[in-house]
Design an enzyme around this catalytic site. Structure first.
Site, PDB file in Angstrom:
ATOM      1  N   SER A  26     -11.035  -0.754  -1.803  1.00  0.00           N
ATOM      2  CA  SER A  26      -9.819  -0.696  -0.989  1.00  0.00           C
ATOM      3  C   SER A  26     -10.119  -0.973   0.473  1.00  0.00           C
ATOM      4  CB  SER A  26      -9.171   0.695  -1.099  1.00  0.00           C
ATOM      5  OG  SER A  26      -8.410   0.837  -2.260  1.00  0.00           O
ATOM      6  N   HIS A  68      -3.995   6.137   3.012  1.00  0.00           N
ATOM      7  CA  HIS A  68      -4.653   4.927   2.502  1.00  0.00           C
ATOM      8  C   HIS A  68      -4.100   3.671   3.171  1.00  0.00           C
ATOM      9  CE1 HIS A  68      -5.698   1.805  -0.508  1.00  0.00           C
ATOM     10  NE2 HIS A  68      -6.681   2.609  -0.887  1.00  0.00           N
ATOM     11  N   ASP A  85       0.836  -1.197   0.000  1.00  0.00           N
ATOM     12  CA  ASP A  85       0.000   0.000   0.000  1.00  0.00           C
ATOM     13  C   ASP A  85       0.877   1.255   0.000  1.00  0.00           C
ATOM     14  OD1 ASP A  85      -2.339   1.768   0.599  1.00  0.00           O
ATOM     15  OD2 ASP A  85      -3.311  -0.140   1.034  1.00  0.00           O
TER      16      ASP A  85
END
EC number: 3.4.21.-
Length: 749
Positions: A536, A210, A145
């Protein structure tokens, strides 16, 4: 993660990627001398790392360049999990490299995008759920990620001992990274294209948020009173709070996720000893052997590591699902039973609910209400002004007003705020099932409500409105997110994808303080936790369930864990999800049942090769996966049945030229329940379809015993584009093993 159809998380998610096989036709006179990064794949993992690196240099030197230049051009040597290297080449040099006997394949390095609390209680994994804490502490989850925030409360290591003895990874030291602990036991970054934009840091630190969000969703520890400015208040936690995390930073906020970095991340994760990989990244549709995530996850599978990946955010369009390999657990996004809405009070006494998160209490009872068109600079700007594009608006006409704007791009409220506006009502029919965070008073309404508001504006000279602060609302669930990518599987007409659905709408999890909540210029909102939506967010939910299952069954294969999750899923109503299994696969995750599925459909790497041979792959196209060009489909025993795969779901795609289609699917299940068990088949067939199972009863006398059966599906021709759903359930007194059966008539052959 998503923000809107147009902005896609503004600066990060617009990045796209596709892997192209190198062929003379891709080179032109203009680009013949232009150099780009390529990945050169040589096969299986070598025995001697030092000699292999020398081989990489020598292969480059054979392109009539010096050893010194070869060393400068090579940016990666992959030697721990497979044999490959990445280097800067011209198209002509790439073509020459492909012609070398030692080389299995050559692919151009391009870029992918990220697919970006209460959710665990909603899916049935409360704090009180049965756990094997000792085994859970030994589970290591690798996350590929944007990095991680080591200072977050979600990653404290209180009560955790040292990393498991099997762990071979490392952690820095790195610039601006405080280091690992007994929770985050590994952290690495991968960035070798020479492009490090301002604001980026060469370390595993997360400046986007994220990676922190996904990591805390999968394995964050309990954090009481977590919220976003008081919204969604509760205890934030991951599925397996005692599990360990390893971060592999392969995505960069301003330059995306490069193929060569993704492969390096997979290689490191495999070598370091992770057991589950969570990757919320994807790109355009590619075949199974020319996709970096496909290749990396195949090698992970061969080492007993399950890869869980997001399905993509290109729904509700059909045939958009990504990461659709049979060895990957592909995750769709579903909603939980809460959402966030803001009340709009109009001056005529009418009120409406808008979608979104606006954490601003109004300073006045009402404000003048103006449409974007009415605030245009001049007549020529009226078309663009309806979208409230900044250059088309008159500042004086915006100041102090609540603006009504058509959705034309992200960050509308940023423009209105910069012009002194009091708020924005955004009219859009896109993604109104998830709550976008706004940096100023704003909310989104559908076109029907928007038309009512426009009519009100046109009916009076003194239209007014006020947008109230967002409140939490309870809604029916689960349902599949509108943005979640759909089947049918573009990679194979014989394989159902996505596999499973999990919460991916309005998920509260840890965030970074190095980025504002929206990432928009002028946003002054920062928080240790935030609410995000996207496949996600769904992906780490399933990765967490996989780790939960792994803690009970450390010796299970990736296919067994995957089967347990799919066949134990809760059904999702087809009435509110017209795409049926093409939207949600087996259904909604059911963690506790997944830990005790009764039967599993198991497979090894040879099973997947048999499937690929049935798909028309050959020695050349299999090479990137199996590591050699010597594997010939003619020398491999063909897989059994219509799909040549022991998959826990069944898909039959009809041929329009035939009045009816008959297919036989061969399956084999392994008993992982009570040693002495009897399962009886229950079949549900849709109208126009006949489904039979032979035998109709399976008897087991011991654990790990296997039994085979066949499913015969006969279907009449259907209207093109139609999908109908059947079901096979193996029932025992203690277990119910569900396998969806999908019959689909494509729009064209």
């Amino acid at each position: 993660m998503i923000r809107s159809k147009c902005s896609c998380h503004h600066h990060l998610l617009v990045l796209v990627m596709v892997v192209l096989w190198i062929s003379p036709r891709y080179a032109s006179a203009e680009d013949e001398h232009a150099k780009d990064f390529y990945i050169i794949y040589l096969g299986d993992r070598p025995d001697n790392t030092e000699e292999t690196i020398k081989t990489h240099i020598n292969l480059l030197s054979s392109l009539n360049i010096s050893q010194e230049e070869a060393k400068e051009r090579k940016v990666y040597s992959y030697t721990k999990a497979f044999n490959a290297f990445a280097a800067k080449l011209s198209p002509h040099e790439a073509k020459k490299m492909m012609e070398m006997e030692e080389v299995v394949s050559v692919s151009r390095n391009q870029y992918r995008k990220l697919h970006t609390t209460k959710s665990w209680d909603f899916v049935g994994l409360p704090l009180t759920a049965k756990r094997h804490l000792k085994a859970e502490r030994d589970v290591i989850i690798g996350v590929l990620d944007t990095g991680i925030t080591p200072d977050s409360e979600s990653f404290l290591d209180h009560g955790l001992g040292p990393p498991p003895a099997k762990w071979k990874g490392s952690c820095g030291p790195y610039k601006n990274f405080t280091g690992c602990n007994n929770k985050i036991i590994g952290a690495k970054y991968f960035k070798h294209d020479g492009n490090v934009p301002a604001g980026e840091v060469r370390s595993p630190i997360d400046i986007d948020g994220h990676g922190t969000h996904t990591s805390s969703t999968v394995a964050g520890v309990l954090v009481a009173n977590a919220s976003l400015y008081g919204i969604a208040n509760g205890t934030a936690r991951g599925a397996v709070p005692s599990a360990r995390l390893a971060m592999y930073k392969v995505c960069w906020a301003r330059s995306g996720c490069a193929d060569m970095d993704i492969l390096a991340g997979f290689e490191a994760a495999i070598h370091d000893g992770v057991e589950i990989i969570s990757i919320s990244i994807g790109g355009p549709i590619a075949d199974y052997s020319s996709d970096s995530i496909s290749v990396g996850s195949f090698h992970a599978m061969r080492k007993g590591i399950l890869t869980v990946a997001s399905a993509g955010n290109d729904g509700p369009s059909s045939g958009t699902v990504t990461n659709h390999e049979p060895w990957i657990l592909t995750v769709a996004a579903s909603g939980i039973d809460r959402t966030f809405k803001s009340k709009i009070d109009l001056g005529n006494g009418k009120s409406f609910s808008g979608m979104g998160i606006s954490m601003f209490s109004p300073k006045a009872k009402s404000y003048p209400l103006v449409s974007g068109v009415d605030a245009a600079k001049n007549t020529d700007d009226k078309y663009l002004a309806r979208y409230c594009f900044s250059d088309s608006l008159d500042r004086k006409k915006v100041k102090g007003k609540v603006m009504v704007c058509r959705m034309g791009g992200g960050g509308v409220e940023s423009t209105i705020k910069s012009y002194g506006g009091a708020g924005a009502i955004i009219v859009s029919d896109q993604y109104l099932d998830n709550a976008q965070i706004f940096m100023a008073p704003a909310t989104s309404v559908n076109s029907s409500v928007g038309d009512i508001i426009y009519r009100y504006i046109n009916s009076t000279r003194s239209a007014s409105a006020v947008i109230q602060k967002t409140r939490q609302v309870t809604i029916p669930a689960p349902f599949v997110a509108s943005f979640s990518s759909r089947g049918p599987n573009p990679g194979s007409i014989r394989l159902l994808k996505p596999d499973i659905a999990a919460p991916g709408i309005d998920i509260l999890a840890a965030f970074t303080l190095k980025r504002s909540l929206t990432g928009l210029d002028g946003d002054t909102q920062f928080s240790k936790f935030t609410i995000l939506s996207g496949t996600s967010m769904a992906c780490p939910h399933v990765a967490g369930v996989a780790a939960y299952v792994k803690s009970f069954h450390p010796d299970w294969t990736p296919a067994a864990i995957k089967s347990a999750i799919i066949t134990s899923a809760k059904p999702i109503s087809r009435r509110v999800n017209k795409d049926a299994e093409f939207a949600y696969g087996g259904g909604q995750i059911n963690p506790r049942r997944a830990a005790s599925p009764g039967l599993v459909y198991d497979m090894d790497d040879i099973s997947y090769v048999q499937f690929l041979c049935g798909e028309g792959y050959n020695a050349t196209t299999l090479a990137p996966l199996v590591g050699t060009r010597s594997v010939s489909c003619s020398s491999i025993v063909p897989g059994l049945g219509h799909d040549s795969l022991n998959y826990p779901t069944i898909q039959l795609t009809l041929r329009s030229a035939k009045t009816s289609t008959l297919a036989v699917f061969r399956r084999r299940v392994t008993n992982v329940g009570p040693p002495s068990s009897v399962y009886t088949a229950t079949v549900r067939a849709p109208k126009g379809v006949e489904i039979t199972v032979e035998p109709q009863s399976l008897s087991f006398s011991k654990a790990s015993q296997k039994r085979s059966f066949k499913v015969v599906v006969k279907a009449k021709q259907m209207t093109p584009g139609k999908i109908v759903s059947g079901l096979l359930v193996w029932k025992s007194p203690r277990h119910s093993v569900r396998s969806p059966i999908v019959i689909y008539s494509p729009t064209s052959d």
